[in-house]
Write a protein that holds these residues in place. Structure first.
Motif, short mmCIF file in Angstrom:
data_model
loop_
_atom_site.label_atom_id
_atom_site.label_comp_id
_atom_site.label_asym_id
_atom_site.label_seq_id
_atom_site.Cartn_x
_atom_site.Cartn_y
_atom_site.Cartn_z
N SER A 1 24.91 -27.82 38.67
CA SER A 1 23.77 -27.52 37.80
C SER A 1 23.06 -26.23 38.20
O SER A 1 22.18 -25.76 37.48
CB SER A 1 22.76 -28.68 37.84
N ARG A 2 23.46 -25.67 39.34
CA ARG A 2 22.79 -24.47 39.84
C ARG A 2 23.60 -23.20 39.60
O ARG A 2 23.43 -22.21 40.30
CB ARG A 2 22.50 -24.65 41.33
N VAL A 3 24.46 -23.23 38.58
CA VAL A 3 25.18 -22.03 38.20
C VAL A 3 24.18 -21.01 37.64
O VAL A 3 23.31 -21.35 36.83
CB VAL A 3 26.25 -22.35 37.14
N SER A 4 24.30 -19.78 38.10
CA SER A 4 23.36 -18.73 37.71
C SER A 4 24.09 -17.69 36.87
O SER A 4 25.13 -17.17 37.27
CB SER A 4 22.76 -18.08 38.96
N ARG A 5 23.52 -17.40 35.69
CA ARG A 5 24.10 -16.39 34.79
C ARG A 5 23.05 -15.33 34.47
O ARG A 5 21.89 -15.66 34.24
CB ARG A 5 24.56 -17.03 33.48
N SER A 6 23.47 -14.08 34.46
CA SER A 6 22.61 -13.02 33.92
C SER A 6 23.34 -12.40 32.73
O SER A 6 24.58 -12.30 32.73
CB SER A 6 22.31 -11.97 34.99
N ILE A 7 22.55 -12.00 31.74
CA ILE A 7 23.16 -11.55 30.49
C ILE A 7 22.50 -10.26 29.99
O ILE A 7 21.41 -9.88 30.44
CB ILE A 7 23.03 -12.63 29.39
N SER A 8 23.21 -9.61 29.07
CA SER A 8 22.66 -8.48 28.31
C SER A 8 22.92 -8.76 26.84
O SER A 8 23.73 -9.63 26.49
CB SER A 8 23.32 -7.16 28.71
N HIS A 9 22.23 -8.02 25.96
CA HIS A 9 22.50 -8.21 24.53
C HIS A 9 22.29 -6.90 23.78
O HIS A 9 21.61 -5.97 24.23
CB HIS A 9 21.63 -9.32 23.95
N ILE A 10 22.93 -6.84 22.63
CA ILE A 10 22.64 -5.82 21.62
C ILE A 10 22.07 -6.58 20.43
O ILE A 10 22.70 -7.51 19.93
CB ILE A 10 23.90 -5.05 21.22
N MET A 11 20.89 -6.18 20.00
CA MET A 11 20.17 -6.96 18.98
C MET A 11 20.01 -6.12 17.70
O MET A 11 19.63 -4.93 17.76
CB MET A 11 18.80 -7.36 19.52
N PHE A 12 20.30 -6.74 16.59
CA PHE A 12 20.17 -6.07 15.30
C PHE A 12 19.11 -6.80 14.47
O PHE A 12 19.24 -8.00 14.21
CB PHE A 12 21.52 -6.09 14.56
#
Length: 611
Positions: free
Chosen positions: A264-275
């Motif tokens: 349950s302690r999996v860590s994710r970081s993300i980026s996005h392109i938003m329209f």
């Protein structure tokens, strides 16, 4: 921004994480606030209610801080006082005013701005890396959910930005900075004479009458305190744990829980392109996907195409992924990405259309059962013993109630009888530092009825029952027993009086002779050149008149004091470094004044109602 959150890890009382972010102002007139009676809203500020929940949480935090700093017994006298309640309410009124001022000035912070900083907070890290489990545990232990913490951080970070902006607008007067510099560069010729009460001891012998008078006037100093010796038995968690038998099924269940917790302690970081702008957002997103497929960099496309002003200039980075912060569609798309660098198909949300990229994926290492078996067994024993203690406590209470001798209790539970030295009501060593245990020892049932005490649970969950073996009531010690002690006290007091007379005489004569220390030329910051009391006094004195030094006595520090003389004051032209430092100091003071002035004005104009 990052420094604010790094600093927030240093706090240890109350709201550990955010306690150092808020700059609290002095609330003028706070002493006029009356005590609070029960009410859902203890106060309103310009029509905005301060909730009872916020008030009680802040009050509990202050109460716990008192216990940590002063101990339970003393803190109990202050914890529910009107003074503390008024102080807490004053702080909440201040905070509300500051938040309203920040809002009025249009300072705002987005969720993304806060989320990007979380990975850098040391309090949320293990081995230098953000740990989601630590983060959530630390928030929960301080009464926060992720959403409430995020909301508070947004307010506090906006407040910090407002404060910095107001401070930076302060006007710095060059003449004031120049004056600071000249004062800092000023040199004074200083001489001093040291006086010590030790040098007057031979003239300060105590007479028999003085000893008798002191004894009669200060008998409370010579009272032998009430004290007791006890025999006791202690049932420890470790003792019970040693008797617990652990099954393979329990070990397997504990290991499965361990695995589930780490997963349950999996860590994710993300980026996005938003329209968000245009007639066909999905088509724009699909075109961007094709460019990504052709090898263009995600960060470059985010800078070129993304309509999110908070992330487009940093490659579209959103930071750590948290459930409940982003739209479900975005969150589900993000957690479906398998490897760093993967990006999603276009994702439609109420805010627009997104392309999500997984920047990092970190999972804790899961150790095999063979490596953890011994540790799991030990933990199962401790947990089982902790649960059994509550059952044993009832059994121990029953046995103690029906027994006339502590040895019977020890035999029943298979433990040894232990004995104490003399215990006093203010004992602070060993297990009898526990206030509940001391109360049990000095209870009427134990002292006067020779009964066994009630069961006392210590901070470490050990259970203790005790019985008196000896007791001495409070009594006044005989004069002969304490006469030498009193003689020393009287002699010291008389020596200090003689020292003060000598100091007064030296100041009155205003004469500096060879018994004084040689002259030293110092500035205000020459801490090593003179005793600190001498240096402070020297720069409090007026300039000497022609041919006549300025003389004054320093504050008496225990049994030592000084008479200080300033024989000359030399005005030195400040160096470039001194001028720069003074300008910085002047700017800081002007900034603080500017911010305080703005707050005071808001305070004066505010409509505050206390209920």
């Amino acid at each position: 921004m990052l420094q604010v959150f790094r600093n927030s890890a240093k706090g240890h009382v109350g709201k550990i994480i955010v306690g150092l972010i808020v700059v609290t102002f002095v609330l003028f007139g706070a002493e006029s606030i009356v005590s609070i009676a029960g009410n859902n809203s203890p106060a309103t500020v310009n029509g905005e209610k301060i909730s009872e929940i916020d008030f009680q949480r802040s009050l509990a935090s202050q109460q716990q801080a008192l216990v940590s700093q002063y101990g339970a017994e003393f803190a109990a006298q202050l914890a529910n006082s009107s003074l503390l309640r008024n102080q807490v309410l004053s702080e909440l009124i201040n905070q509300t005013l500051e938040q309203q001022l920040t809002s009025d000035l249009k300072f705002q912070v987005s969720d993304e701005q806060v989320l990007k900083t979380l990975a850098d907070v040391p309090a949320f890290q293990i081995d230098g890396k953000f740990d989601k489990g630590v983060y959530e545990s630390l928030l929960a232990s301080n009464g926060y959910t992720h959403a409430s913490f995020l909301a508070e951080q947004k307010e506090l970070l906006a407040l910090t930005q407002m404060q910095a902006s107001v401070q930076n607008s302060a006007f710095n007067v060059e003449k004031i900075a120049s004056r600071y510099a000249k004062l800092g560069a000023q040199q004074r010729e200083v001489r001093y004479k040291e006086f010590s009460s030790v040098n007057f001891l031979s003239e300060a012998q105590a007479t028999e009458q003085e000893i008798l008078d002191y004894y009669n006037e200060n008998q409370d100093q010579f009272v032998s305190p009430e004290q007791i010796k006890v025999s006791f038995v202690s049932l420890t968690q470790e003792h019970l744990a040693s008797q617990v038998e652990v099954t393979d099924a329990q070990i397997e269940q504990a290991y499965n829980s361990y695995v589930a917790e780490l997963e349950s302690r999996v860590s994710r970081s993300i980026s996005h392109i938003m329209f968000t702008e245009g007639d066909d957002l999905m088509a724009q997103a699909q075109a961007a996907i094709e460019r990504l497929n052709n090898g263009e960099q995600f960060a470059d496309l985010a800078a070129e195409l993304s309509d999110d002003p908070g992330s487009s200039d940093i490659g579209g980075e959103l930071g750590e992924l948290f459930e409940g912060v982003y739209a479900d569609e975005l969150y589900n798309a993000a957690i479906s990405l398998a490897a760093p660098g993967d990006y999603s198909a276009p994702v439609a949300t109420d805010d627009g259309v997104h392309i999500i990229r997984l920047d990092s994926l970190e999972s804790p290492t899961i150790e095999p059962l063979s490596e953890l078996r011994e540790q799991l067994v030990a933990q199962i024993k401790i947990d089982t013993a902790a649960q059994e203690l509550y059952v044993v406590q009832e059994e121990l209470a029953d046995v103690a109630f029906t027994s006339s001798d502590i040895a019977e209790v020890a035999e029943t539970f298979g433990v040894d009888v232990q004995t104490s030295d003399w215990i006093q009501r203010d004992t602070t060593q060993g297990i009898f530092a526990n206030d509940d245990l001391k109360s049990a020892a000095f209870s009427d049932a134990v002292v006067f009825s020779d009964e066994l005490s009630d069961v006392v649970r210590l901070e470490n969950n050990d259970l203790v029952v005790l019985q008196k073996t000896d007791y001495q009531e409070e009594m006044l010690r005989e004069l002969e027993e304490v006469s030498e002690q009193i003689a020393s006290i009287v002699q010291l007091e008389k020596s200090r009086e003689l020292m003060q007379q000598a100091i007064d005489s030296a100041v009155a004569t205003a004469t500096v002779d060879d018994s004084w220390q040689p002259a030293v030329s110092v500035t205000r910051v020459d801490a090593e050149a003179l005793p600190s009391e001498v240096l402070v006094t020297a720069f409090e004195l007026a300039k000497p008149s022609e041919g006549q030094p300025s003389i004054s006595a320093s504050a008496v520090q225990g049994d030592t004091a000084y008479v200080v003389a300033v024989t000359a004051v030399n005005e030195i032209e400040p160096s470039a470094e001194q001028l720069e430092a003074s300008q910085n100091l002047s700017s800081q003071l002007a900034s603080i004044d500017q911010l305080q002035l703005m707050f005071n004005l808001a305070r004066e104009q505010a409509k505050i109602k206390i209920r």
